[in-house]
Each structure stands twice: as structure tokens, then as C-alpha cells.
Design an enzyme around this catalytic site. Structure first.
Site, PDB file in Angstrom:
ATOM      1  CG  ASP A  39       3.700   6.274 -47.743  1.00 42.32           C
ATOM      2  OD1 ASP A  39       3.136   7.313 -48.136  1.00 42.32           O
ATOM      3  OD2 ASP A  39       4.750   5.826 -48.273  1.00 42.32           O
ATOM      4  CB  ILE A  40       4.910   1.758 -50.471  1.00 41.13           C
ATOM      5  CG1 ILE A  40       5.492   0.415 -50.836  1.00 41.13           C
ATOM      6  CG2 ILE A  40       5.575   2.881 -51.235  1.00 41.13           C
ATOM      7  CD1 ILE A  40       5.192  -0.016 -52.266  1.00 41.13           C
ATOM      8  CG  ASN A  97       2.636  16.967 -50.261  1.00 41.36           C
ATOM      9  OD1 ASN A  97       2.970  17.958 -49.624  1.00 41.36           O
ATOM     10  ND2 ASN A  97       3.183  15.777 -50.073  1.00 41.36           N
ATOM     11  CD  GLU A 105       6.716  11.161 -54.530  1.00 41.89           C
ATOM     12  OE1 GLU A 105       6.307   9.983 -54.422  1.00 41.89           O
ATOM     13  OE2 GLU A 105       7.747  11.582 -53.973  1.00 41.89           O
ATOM     14  CB  VAL A 106       0.117   9.502 -55.796  1.00 43.20           C
ATOM     15  CG1 VAL A 106      -1.036   8.649 -56.326  1.00 43.20           C
ATOM     16  CG2 VAL A 106       1.358   8.647 -55.550  1.00 43.20           C
ATOM     17  CG  HIS A 110      -2.383  11.170 -51.213  1.00 43.89           C
ATOM     18  ND1 HIS A 110      -2.331  11.504 -52.544  1.00 43.89           N
ATOM     19  CD2 HIS A 110      -1.145  11.430 -50.712  1.00 43.89           C
ATOM     20  CE1 HIS A 110      -1.127  11.945 -52.849  1.00 43.89           C
ATOM     21  NE2 HIS A 110      -0.382  11.919 -51.749  1.00 43.89           N
ATOM     22  CG  HIS A 112       0.955  12.016 -46.502  1.00 42.09           C
ATOM     23  ND1 HIS A 112       1.915  11.129 -46.929  1.00 42.09           N
ATOM     24  CD2 HIS A 112       0.657  12.790 -47.585  1.00 42.09           C
ATOM     25  CE1 HIS A 112       2.205  11.366 -48.207  1.00 42.09           C
ATOM     26  NE2 HIS A 112       1.452  12.369 -48.631  1.00 42.09           N
TER      27      HIS A 112
END
Ligand code: 5GP
Length: 126
Positions: A39-40, A97, A105-106, A110, A112
Site C-alpha cells: 500500500d502506498i 471495504n 476509495e479504489v 482488493h 488489505h
């Protein structure tokens, strides 16, 4: 199929661009079904994202629309990433999420993987 209140799949989303190699990522794992990268903006000492290779907006979309092979391949990949990073002990957290109330958000499904310290309560109160 946007089953979680999110719009239809947007092929310009940042994870689609990472999958196509259009923007860089710090990759930790890739196979036929999934790609994993750091993760960024990590929220734990280890914070890796695992994404399926297919175009799915969310977990709801993925589990409704993906083939059994994609679903099995994806979750096996999540497990392989955790094992490869040595996270089975003392443990880690898997989090996904789904849709607006979750804060997703994206709009590419995905998971995490969070680890590297005691992670505390699952949710902040409030
Ligand atoms: P969400 O809130 O959708 O569950 O999580 C999206 C995650 O993607 C966030 O933790 C955020 O830091 C991460 N992220 C957003 N843009 C990028 C990017 O360009 N590269 C990487 N590696 N992670 C990103």
C-alpha cells in the site's frame, strides 16, 4: 455488476492501471489470479493489497460475478501472500471495504493484509 452501490467498473481506476503496468507498484506476489503490492500509505508495518486480475468493483461484485476458479485462485493467492511474508504467526488482519459506507476509495476489489504489530480493536469508535 455493481451490486454494492458503486458505479460500473472503471478501467481507468488506479489498480487497473497498476495491473496493466501503467503506473509503478512495489509488487510482492503475482500469479494467474492475483497481484499483491505494498500500500502506498501503509497503516501498519506490513500493509499489502491483493487484487484479482479481473475487472470487479468490489467484493460484492467479485463474489457475485467471478467464476469459481477466479474466486478460489484469488483467495489462495491471499493466503500465499500472507505465508510468503511470514504473517501466520503472530497473526495478521484481512480487510475488504465494500461500497460507500465502508470508505472504499479504489473501485477495484482488493483485500488489505495488515500486520507487523498488535493491531488493536477492529474499528475506531465513533
Ligand atoms: P480502500 O479505502 O479502497 O479500501 O483502500 C484503498 C487503498 O489503496 C488505500 O489504503 C490507499 O492507500 C491505497 N492506494 C491508493 N492509491 C494507491 C496507489 O497508487 N498505489 C498503491 N500502492 N496504493 C494505493
Amino acid at each position: 455488476m455493481p451490486v454494492s452501490g458503486l458505479p460500473p467498473y472503471d478501467p481507468t481506476n488506479v489498480f487497473a492501471r497498476i495491473l496493466r503496468g501503467e503506473i509503478p507498484s512495489s509488487r510482492v506476489f503475482e500469479d494467474e489470479w492475483a497481484l499483491a503490492f505494498h500500500d502506498i500509505a501503509p497503516q501498519a508495518p506490513v500493509h499489502v493489497l491483493v487484487i484479482p486480475k479481473g475487472p470487479y468493483v468490489s467484493a460484492a461484485d467479485f463474489h457475485a460475478s467471478a467464476s469459481d476458479a477466479e474466486i478460489a485462485g484469488f483467495w489462495r493467492a491471499v493466503n500465499r501472500v500472507a505465508k510468503q511474508l511470514g504473517l501466520d504467526e503472530p497473526g495478521h488482519r484481512l480487510l475488504a471495504n465494500v461500497g460507500p459506507d465502508s470508505g472504499q476509495e479504489v473501485p477495484h476489489f482488493h483485500v488489505h493484509i495488515l500486520a507487523g504489530r498488535p493491531l488493536g480493536p477492529m474499528l475506531a469508535r465513533g
